[in-house]
Design an enzyme around this catalytic site. Structure first.
Site, PDB file in Angstrom:
ATOM      1  N   CYS A  54      27.318  41.577  54.591  1.00 47.58           N
ATOM      2  CA  CYS A  54      28.544  42.761  54.427  1.00 47.58           C
ATOM      3  C   CYS A  54      29.469  42.921  55.580  1.00 47.58           C
ATOM      4  CB  CYS A  54      27.598  43.972  54.175  1.00 47.58           C
ATOM      5  SG  CYS A  54      28.812  45.543  54.378  1.00 47.58           S
ATOM      6  N   GLU A  55      30.528  42.603  55.345  1.00 48.89           N
ATOM      7  CA  GLU A  55      31.505  42.792  56.609  1.00 48.89           C
ATOM      8  C   GLU A  55      31.706  44.227  57.591  1.00 48.89           C
ATOM      9  OE1 GLU A  55      36.124  43.398  54.786  1.00 48.89           O
ATOM     10  OE2 GLU A  55      35.491  41.584  54.877  1.00 48.89           O
ATOM     11  N   HIS A  56      31.268  45.067  56.845  1.00 49.00           N
ATOM     12  CA  HIS A  56      31.397  46.474  57.176  1.00 49.00           C
ATOM     13  C   HIS A  56      30.113  46.730  58.106  1.00 49.00           C
ATOM     14  CE1 HIS A  56      33.553  47.259  53.153  1.00 49.00           C
ATOM     15  NE2 HIS A  56      34.457  47.123  54.409  1.00 49.00           N
ATOM     16  N   HIS A  57      28.775  46.200  57.787  1.00 49.37           N
ATOM     17  CA  HIS A  57      27.759  46.503  58.718  1.00 49.37           C
ATOM     18  C   HIS A  57      27.201  45.027  59.277  1.00 49.37           C
ATOM     19  CE1 HIS A  57      28.106  50.129  55.980  1.00 49.37           C
ATOM     20  NE2 HIS A  57      27.943  50.570  56.939  1.00 49.37           N
ATOM     21  N   GLN A  76      31.698  42.246  48.080  1.00 51.50           N
ATOM     22  CA  GLN A  76      31.466  41.604  46.961  1.00 51.50           C
ATOM     23  C   GLN A  76      32.403  41.645  45.777  1.00 51.50           C
ATOM     24  OE1 GLN A  76      27.650  42.774  45.190  1.00 51.50           O
ATOM     25  NE2 GLN A  76      28.473  42.277  43.186  1.00 51.50           N
ATOM     26  N   HIS A 128      22.511  45.177  48.259  1.00 50.44           N
ATOM     27  CA  HIS A 128      22.907  45.363  49.710  1.00 50.44           C
ATOM     28  C   HIS A 128      22.054  46.028  50.465  1.00 50.44           C
ATOM     29  CE1 HIS A 128      27.527  44.015  48.538  1.00 50.44           C
ATOM     30  NE2 HIS A 128      26.720  44.299  47.268  1.00 50.44           N
ATOM     31  N   CYS A 177      22.683  47.363  53.166  1.00 50.48           N
ATOM     32  CA  CYS A 177      23.409  48.442  53.851  1.00 50.48           C
ATOM     33  C   CYS A 177      23.208  49.722  53.010  1.00 50.48           C
ATOM     34  CB  CYS A 177      25.117  48.152  54.088  1.00 50.48           C
ATOM     35  SG  CYS A 177      25.812  47.794  52.623  1.00 50.48           S
TER      36      CYS A 177
END
Length: 259
Positions: free
Chosen positions: A148-151, A189, A217, A219
């Site tokens: 996941c590019e956010h976390h 995704q 996920h 996250c």
């Protein structure tokens, strides 16, 4: 003696995700000079990250207090940044089990994002063949692992890929390799699903493509709402799968058999 390597920020590596673009589907199939999905040359940049993690210099942050916020991170090497994070977490960066962690972490991140070093053209390796087959081809339950590019936490699951040929078929294993090219990057995704579909449309110009990704996920599992039983499903349809409800229904019927 040679001078030490200039530190390279891992931020540069992460920012490359902004350069990835999807090639839109084209209606004409006679254009053999179509542009490959754009991707910068990252191999040299990625190889330069490792030396800075192997510094033999002692950490200057081992005596930092937890929660210290007066450090100018722009002047720190990646190892020093990571050491300081250990301190904020309440850990000792000079503890035996953590001494080589910065190097292990950098190498692991490079492996987990090795999709940046590959292209669709490279992994398909010209395994596209003329074939008079006009019925659906579908490979389901292809394992995928991404970040996941956010976390920067993993999301893992399966992808189902189907297409209706238009005079060309592609090696079945190449569908899994195309999925790996895009999953082994910092992702969301929704974009991953679309990129796989658009790459297949670009490669063999079929009558249509359908892609479904199902994943869990971390996250959402390890942090945040912490719902371990949740799964996320995304789909992308192109061509006849988008215009013909019967073809689309057949695809979803097949991938749901046995579930």
């Amino acid at each position: 003696a040679s001078s030490p390597p200039t530190p390279v920020s891992l931020d540069d590596d992460v920012k490359r995700t902004e350069q990835i673009t999807c090639i839109p589907c084209k209606d004409n199939d006679d254009d053999n000079s179509s542009e490959e999905i754009s991707q910068p040359n990252n191999k040299r940049m990625r190889q330069e990250i490792i030396p800075l993690t192997s510094s033999n210099s002692s950490s200057s942050s081992s005596s930092s207090k937890k929660g210290e916020d007066n450090i100018d991170y722009s002047k720190l090497s990646e190892k020093e940044k990571l050491d300081n994070n250990f301190t904020m977490y309440g850990e000792d960066p000079d503890r035996e089990g953590l001494l080589k962690t910065p190097e292990r972490w950098a190498k692991a991140l490079l492996f987990l994002t090795h999709g940046y070093e590959k292209s669709v053209k490279e992994v398909t390796n010209e395994a596209v063949f003329s074939e008079d087959h006009s019925e659906m081809v579908l490979v389901r339950d292809i394992d995928i692992h991404s970040l996941c590019e956010h976390h920067m936490l993993p999301f893992t699951g399966k992808v189902h890929i189907g297409y209706v040929p238009n005079g060309k078929v592609i090696g079945l294993s190449k569908l899994a390799r195309i999925a790996d090219v895009f999953s082994r990057r910092l992702q969301v995704q929704e974009r991953l699903t679309r990129q796989i579909a658009d790459a297949l449309m670009e490669t063999i110009q079929p009558l249509g493509v359908a892609v479904v990704v199902e994943s869990s996920h971390f996250c959402m599992v390890m942090r945040g709402v912490q719902k371990s039983g949740s799964s996320t499903v995304t789909s992308c349809v192109r061509g006849c799968f988008q215009s013909d409800p019967k073809t689309r229904a057949e695809f979803f019927s097949i991938i749901n058999r046995g579930n």
